[in-house]
Design a protein around this motif. Structure first.
Motif, PDB file in Angstrom:
ATOM      1  N   TYR A  15     -21.412 -31.020   9.720  1.00  7.82           N
ATOM      2  CA  TYR A  15     -20.819 -30.308   8.588  1.00  7.82           C
ATOM      3  C   TYR A  15     -21.842 -30.019   7.502  1.00  7.82           C
ATOM      4  CZ  TYR A  15     -16.248 -30.934  10.662  1.00  7.82           C
ATOM      5  OH  TYR A  15     -15.179 -30.879  11.502  1.00  7.82           O
ATOM      6  N   PHE A  16     -22.794 -30.909   7.318  1.00 10.20           N
ATOM      7  CA  PHE A  16     -23.856 -30.658   6.345  1.00 10.20           C
ATOM      8  C   PHE A  16     -24.678 -29.447   6.771  1.00 10.20           C
ATOM      9  CE2 PHE A  16     -28.183 -31.292   4.776  1.00 10.20           C
ATOM     10  CZ  PHE A  16     -27.939 -31.383   3.411  1.00 10.20           C
ATOM     11  N   ASP A  17     -25.030 -29.369   8.048  1.00  7.44           N
ATOM     12  CA  ASP A  17     -25.790 -28.218   8.562  1.00  7.44           C
ATOM     13  C   ASP A  17     -24.993 -26.927   8.432  1.00  7.44           C
ATOM     14  OD1 ASP A  17     -28.000 -29.742   9.159  1.00  7.44           O
ATOM     15  OD2 ASP A  17     -27.458 -30.027  11.274  1.00  7.44           O
ATOM     16  N   ARG A  18     -23.691 -26.984   8.676  1.00 10.28           N
ATOM     17  CA  ARG A  18     -22.856 -25.781   8.532  1.00 10.28           C
ATOM     18  C   ARG A  18     -22.821 -25.309   7.083  1.00 10.28           C
ATOM     19  NH1 ARG A  18     -17.292 -25.495  11.399  1.00 10.28           N
ATOM     20  NH2 ARG A  18     -17.495 -23.459  10.478  1.00 10.28           N
ATOM     21  N   LEU A  19     -22.705 -26.259   6.154  1.00  9.23           N
ATOM     22  CA  LEU A  19     -22.689 -25.911   4.735  1.00  9.23           C
ATOM     23  C   LEU A  19     -24.034 -25.320   4.323  1.00  9.23           C
ATOM     24  CD1 LEU A  19     -21.225 -25.941   2.024  1.00  9.23           C
ATOM     25  CD2 LEU A  19     -22.020 -28.282   1.694  1.00  9.23           C
TER      26      LEU A  19
END
Length: 173
Positions: A15-19
């Motif tokens: 989720y951090f990479d997606r953000l």
């Protein structure tokens, strides 16, 4: 690292990479957006996503620090467990002074476990996912109880040796 914890870390990283990947796309929208959405609203949305990213960076940094502390506590607990499980040997050259030093060392270990338990409780209060920390807490409590018991036995032997050892060492006179 336990399997459950690694899954949570992987999800967090996903989720951090997606953000992080969404930020450039959202910024591009400001210059070329549909007329139904006002530029002001779009800028507010971009600011919201950027503030979320900032919070995610801070949380990630905090989690990294807390996780390192958790690993250090777990290693310490494992080392202390080894100490507790070691047999108590009395050698030919045994003296009450050595026993007194052992009692002091075990007392220090008991106090260290108490501090360690307070630290783990604080760690559990701070973190939302408490699965791995709770299992470490149980292990540390077990080692703490064994160390306390060992210290108490050593103290009993020391108390008895203060009266018996001088007689044994002098040949029973």
């Amino acid at each position: 690292m336990p399997l459950d914890s690694s899954i949570h870390v992987e999800k967090g990283e996903y989720y951090f990479d997606r953000l992080r990947g969404a930020l450039p796309a959202v910024r591009v929208l400001v210059s070329d957006h549909h007329s139904d959405i006002s530029t002001r609203d779009l800028l507010r949305g971009v600011a919201f996503v950027e503030s979320g990213y900032s919070l995610a960076l801070k949380a990630r940094s905090s989690l990294s620090t807390a996780f390192q502390c958790f690993i250090d506590i777990k290693r310490c607990a494992e080392r202390l467990q080894t100490l507790v499980e070691a047999p108590l040997l009395i050698t030919k050259g045994f003296s009450p002074i050595r026993l007194m030093h052992l009692c002091q060392a075990l007392g220090n270990a008991v106090h260290a476990f108490e501090e360690l338990l307070r630290g783990i409780r604080l760690f559990i209060e701070i973190q939302e996912d408490q699965g791995a920390a709770s299992s470490v807490m149980v292990e540390v409590q077990s080692v703490y109880a064994k160390t306390q018991l060992l210290r108490n036995h050593a103290l009993e032997v020391f108390q008895g040796s203060r009266y018996i050892m001088p007689t044994v060492l002098s040949g029973g006179r």
